[in-house]
Scaffold this motif. Structure first.
Motif, PDB file in Angstrom:
ATOM      1  N   SER A  20       9.860   2.131   8.780  1.00  8.01           N
ATOM      2  CA  SER A  20       8.605   2.733   8.320  1.00  8.01           C
ATOM      3  C   SER A  20       8.808   4.184   7.895  1.00  8.01           C
ATOM      4  O   SER A  20       8.187   4.646   6.933  1.00  8.01           O
ATOM      5  N   ILE A  25       4.572   2.836   5.193  1.00  5.96           N
ATOM      6  CA  ILE A  25       3.840   1.699   5.733  1.00  5.96           C
ATOM      7  C   ILE A  25       2.898   1.172   4.655  1.00  5.96           C
ATOM      8  O   ILE A  25       2.032   1.887   4.165  1.00  5.96           O
ATOM      9  N   SER A  26       3.133  -0.074   4.286  1.00  7.65           N
ATOM     10  CA  SER A  26       2.240  -0.742   3.335  1.00  7.65           C
ATOM     11  C   SER A  26       2.295  -2.240   3.622  1.00  7.65           C
ATOM     12  O   SER A  26       3.247  -2.732   4.221  1.00  7.65           O
ATOM     13  N   ARG A  27       1.288  -2.941   3.181  1.00  9.32           N
ATOM     14  CA  ARG A  27       1.265  -4.397   3.413  1.00  9.32           C
ATOM     15  C   ARG A  27       2.440  -5.088   2.740  1.00  9.32           C
ATOM     16  O   ARG A  27       3.015  -6.012   3.284  1.00  9.32           O
ATOM     17  N   SER A  28       2.799  -4.621   1.550  1.00 13.74           N
ATOM     18  CA  SER A  28       3.868  -5.286   0.805  1.00 13.74           C
ATOM     19  C   SER A  28       5.238  -5.084   1.455  1.00 13.74           C
ATOM     20  O   SER A  28       6.094  -5.955   1.373  1.00 13.74           O
ATOM     21  N   SER A  29       5.447  -3.978   2.126  1.00 13.15           N
ATOM     22  CA  SER A  29       6.764  -3.736   2.722  1.00 13.15           C
ATOM     23  C   SER A  29       6.836  -4.142   4.190  1.00 13.15           C
ATOM     24  O   SER A  29       7.932  -4.203   4.748  1.00 13.15           O
ATOM     25  N   LEU A  30       5.699  -4.431   4.801  1.00 13.99           N
ATOM     26  CA  LEU A  30       5.699  -4.746   6.230  1.00 13.99           C
ATOM     27  C   LEU A  30       6.465  -6.030   6.542  1.00 13.99           C
ATOM     28  O   LEU A  30       7.226  -6.087   7.508  1.00 13.99           O
ATOM     29  N   ALA A  31       6.312  -7.053   5.720  1.00 15.08           N
ATOM     30  CA  ALA A  31       7.018  -8.311   5.971  1.00 15.08           C
ATOM     31  C   ALA A  31       8.530  -8.115   5.885  1.00 15.08           C
ATOM     32  O   ALA A  31       9.286  -8.601   6.737  1.00 15.08           O
TER      33      ALA A  31
END
Length: 162
Positions: A20, A25-31
């Motif tokens: 992070s 932190i973003s939804r697209s990079s969290l996975a």
């Protein structure tokens, strides 16, 4: 909770935190971050299984600025000696009686202490580490003992010189 599960959770959280900090932190990079942290945790547990000692996170965090400062000082010292022929060089070897037994604790200490200006671990025996030094006239053994004490505060159950 088992030591293996505790180590996996702590390491996974730290790897995800590191991810992070690098990526954000973003939804697209969290996975991808979760997958990367899981893979890094799996690898770290296989390469360095949890042992009897515990890493204490707050002392580790306070060790980082010291580690960075030592790195900068070491680089500056070597560069200064390389470009200023008037600075004295008294190369040689010192033998440091290390409190850590052979293994990853001693290797961690040797790695950290290699960043002291003008020192490089170059050999070891059962209870000692041999360091090559650019100037044996410096208080190298005292500095190594101080570094070992700092590392001992980071690791629970780390041996002490008494």
């Amino acid at each position: 909770m088992s030591p293996l599960l505790t180590a996996a959770l702590v390491r996974g959280a730290l790897f995800l935190l590191f991810w992070s900090a690098l990526i954000g932190i973003s939804r697209s990079s969290l996975a991808v971050g979760l997958l990367g942290a899981a893979a890094a945790t799996w690898a770290s547990l296989h390469l360095l299984p949890p042992g009897p000692q515990r890493v204490r996170l707050w002392p580790l965090a306070t060790l980082m600025p010291r580690f960075l400062w030592q790195s900068l000082r070491a680089g500056w010292d070597v560069a200064r000696r390389a470009f200023d022929p008037r600075l004295p060089l008294r190369p040689g070897f010192v033998v440091f009686p290390c409190a850590h037994p052979p293994g990853h604790l001693r290797n961690t200490f040797a790695t950290i202490s290699s960043l002291m200006p003008g020192t490089l671990p170059c050999g070891e025996s059962d209870g000692e580490i041999v360091f090559h030094c650019l100037d044996v006239g410096q208080p190298i053994l005292e500095q190594l003992a101080a570094e070992e004490k700092v590392l001992a505060r980071v690791l629970d159950g780390a041996p002490d010189h008494g």
